[in-house]
Structures are given as C-alpha cells and as structure tokens.
Write an enzyme that holds these catalytic residues in place. Structure first.
Site, short mmCIF file in Angstrom:
data_model
loop_
_atom_site.label_atom_id
_atom_site.label_comp_id
_atom_site.label_asym_id
_atom_site.label_seq_id
_atom_site.Cartn_x
_atom_site.Cartn_y
_atom_site.Cartn_z
N GLN A 95 0.83 -1.21 0.00
CA GLN A 95 0.00 0.00 0.00
C GLN A 95 0.87 1.27 0.00
OE1 GLN A 95 -3.16 0.71 -0.38
NE2 GLN A 95 -3.78 -1.42 -0.63
N SER A 96 2.00 1.18 -0.67
CA SER A 96 2.96 2.30 -0.68
C SER A 96 2.39 3.54 -1.34
CB SER A 96 4.23 1.86 -1.41
OG SER A 96 5.07 2.97 -1.66
#
Length: 383
Positions: A95-96
């Site tokens: 989920q960068s």
C-alpha cells in the site's frame, strides 16, 4: 521523448541564496504538484489547553498525486528525464504511497513504471485492488511482488538492478532506480524546497515547532536542513512510524555529507521520536482498531474517526494518524520536549491508505446510528 517535449517538461531549478553552499543542487525540476499548499488552524482533538495547532496541507498537492512523495519526485523524475531514461523502477509496501505517486507521475511524464511491492505470500494480496494498489493497477504499472521482509540493499536493490539490465539488453532502453520513499541526496531537496515555500508564505515566524511523520526520512531531514541553513529558530520533530530514531539519524548522517554538510550531525538539528509505531509499520490489530486508547503508545483508529468527524481532516492509519496521535500524547506527557506552544503539523497525505479495507468494520459499527433507510416518503426514519 522528443527534444521539444523534454524542454516543455523540464524547468530550470533556481535555488534560494541560502542553499548556495549545498552540493548536488538539482539543475531541473518537473512541476507535478499544486503549490503552495495552505497552512490552516487545526482544532486537533485531545490537545491539552494552551496550545495552538496549525496544519500544512501537503495532502492537497494534487488528487491522485496527493501527499509528500510528489515533492521529491519533482526532482527525481526530472533527473530521470534529463538522463534520457524511459523506465522508472522503485520499491515499497503493497500500500505504498510512494509507489502510487511514482506510477502516476511516471505515466503523466511518458515513462513506464515498475513497482516492487513487499507483501505477504498470499493470493488475496496479489489479486487485490484496494487503496493505493487500485491506482497502481489503473495506470498499468508493471508490478513485482516480493517477500514482505525483503531488505532494501540485500534483497530489493539487486532485483531492481537485474530488471534494469534486462530492460536494457532486451529493449535498449534505460531505467532510473528510485530508492524506498525517494529518500536520497536528491530527494531531500523536495522538503528543503517546501521549507522555502513556507518562508514565502510568511508563516514560519508564527510557530515554535514543526512536527511530521517519519517513514522514509527525507521529508523530515529536508526541513531540518533548511531550518539549519536559514538560521531559523524552529525546532523540528519527527515521529517514527517504522524503524527507529537511530536508523534515521544514521541515514541522515550518510546523506548530509553528500550535500555538503560535512560538519553537521543529524542529532544536532532534528528531534526524532520513537514509541508510536503501535503494532509496527502499517499494522493495526483488530483490538487496536476497536479500542480507544488501549495503551498509551498504540494508535486507535477511533482517533482517526474522531479527528475526521470533528475537523474534516482525514488522517491515515500508517503515517499521519500515528504522528498526530503521538503529538497529542507528547503534548500531554512531555510538554518540555517542545520549544513553545505554537505547533505546525505537516500533513503528508496518505488518504488512499484509508481505502485498504481495514476501516470497514470500524466504520460499520460507528455508523449504525447515523445511517437511515427512507424508502417511503410518508414514513420518515425519525419521530
């Protein structure tokens, strides 16, 4: 990319006079963000009486490019284009925010994004399309899932270099490798420039302290360097959401000599604070999500919903939520840590992390008394 198109995208970068002693000053910038972002009063819940809290809205740098990462990419992607690269390769968590920003900005500039995403070895992670990952896929990113515990220098960078070599040998095209969070001696100029922006907003004299989340490090270190170079009397604080203050000080002390600050130690110009990672980077247990102030140092998502419902400001559970929660705890427990009572919080974005699924159960329980079904106009759902 044609020469004329490059000249339209790349703009000469003009540093402030107080940056003159720095080394490696960027020659170019690409304008990706909406700036300046506003500074607003913020009635942050749970803050003890007597403090004045304001917020720098770097969550408003763009729509899909919302957040702090785009500030660094304005210099990093300018360098990529200047070096005639056609591909951009980077690394982050599944989920960068950084990877999402790289993917979108790369496509806007005509570059091809390649994302190495650390994740659990589970099919649902590979096939999911929530939060930032949805946007990664929407722009057609090339995604490579790697084990979650992969370390950057030992496990990730060799893979990235191998991919770059493969692209070069099979397509004859160059790749530009961006480290985790865009954190290097070039990315640091993103928030050196933000500090300059705040000077031009004529706002810094209104504050005693600046606070932000510390995740990859150069947002914090960029402001600390600018604060030092300008002789500003502000105190700069970073609340860690991963790793440790030793890790970030060590990293700063490697970067500082590369930009000409050979006699400056990170420990002397920035206050890095441990203790508010909760269950760890990006992690929130079910118990943590559902209990208000379960322990002194654990982030509760009840805090996120409280801030949202009382101030209209969205915090995310990975970065800004933990940093803001840490701030209110520190003001209560360790007020002597701060220089004064006028605090500026830097909102670094992360809103898409709210859509990764973890909030669903909490919001369902919290919304039960606020959601009404009104099918028949003659039967209102209230008495």
């Amino acid at each position: 990319m044609s020469t004329s198109h490059v000249s339209e995208i790349l703009k000469p970068y003009h540093p402030a006079p107080w940056m003159s002693d720095l080394h490696g000053i960027p020659s170019h910038i690409v304008e990706l963000s909406q700036k300046p972002t506003p500074i607003q009063p913020w009635n942050l819940p749970r803050v003890p009486d007597g403090y004045q809290i304001s917020i720098k809205r770097d969550d408003m740098t763009g729509s899909t490019l919302s957040g702090n990462k785009v500030r660094k990419l304005e210099f990093l992607l300018a360098d990529a284009i200047h070096k005639e690269c056609q591909h951009v390769i980077t690394i982050g968590g599944i989920q960068s925010n950084h990877c999402r920003a790289v993917a979108i900005a790369a496509r806007q500039l005509g570059l091809t994004p390649h994302l190495f995403l650390r994740s659990e070895e589970k099919e649902e992670f590979y096939n999911g399309s929530e939060g930032n990952l949805l946007l990664d896929k929407m722009v057609g990113s090339n995604i490579y899932f790697i084990p979650k515990k992969s370390t950057y220098k030992k496990d990730c960078l060799p893979r990235m270099e191998q991919l770059a070599e493969h692209i070069q040998s099979t397509r004859g095209e160059k790749s530009y490798i961006i480290p985790v969070g865009g954190s290097n001696e070039l990315g640091i100029f993103g928030y050196i420039e933000v500090f300059r922006e705040m000077i031009e907003q004529e706002s810094l004299e209104k504050f005693d302290d600046i606070v932000c989340a510390c995740g990859s490090g150069t947002t914090l270190s960029g402001m600390a360097v600018a604060n030092y170079l300008t002789g500003s009397k502000l105190k700069i604080h970073g609340i860690t959401v991963c790793d440790s203050k030793k890790y970030f000080h060590d990293d700063n002390n490697e970067i500082f000599p590369l930009i000409g600050l050979k006699s400056v130690q990170s420990e002397d110009i920035v206050n890095i604070i441990d203790g508010f990672k909760g269950q760890g980077y990006g992690l929130s247990t079910e118990e943590e999500l559902g209990t208000i102030d379960r322990t002194y140092r654990d982030l509760s998502v009840d805090f996120l919903t409280e801030v949202g419902s009382k101030t209209g400001i969205m915090l995310d559970p990975v970065y800004t939520g933990k940093a803001a929660f840490g701030l209110v705890q520190l003001l209560e427990q360790l007020p002597e840590m701060f220089k004064g009572r006028r605090i500026l919080f830097i909102h670094t974005g992360g809103i898409f992390g709210l859509a990764d699924g973890r909030m669903n159960v909490i919001l369902k329980s919290k919304s039960e008394n606020k959601i009404k079904i009104w099918n028949d106009i003659n039967k209102p759902p209230f008495s």
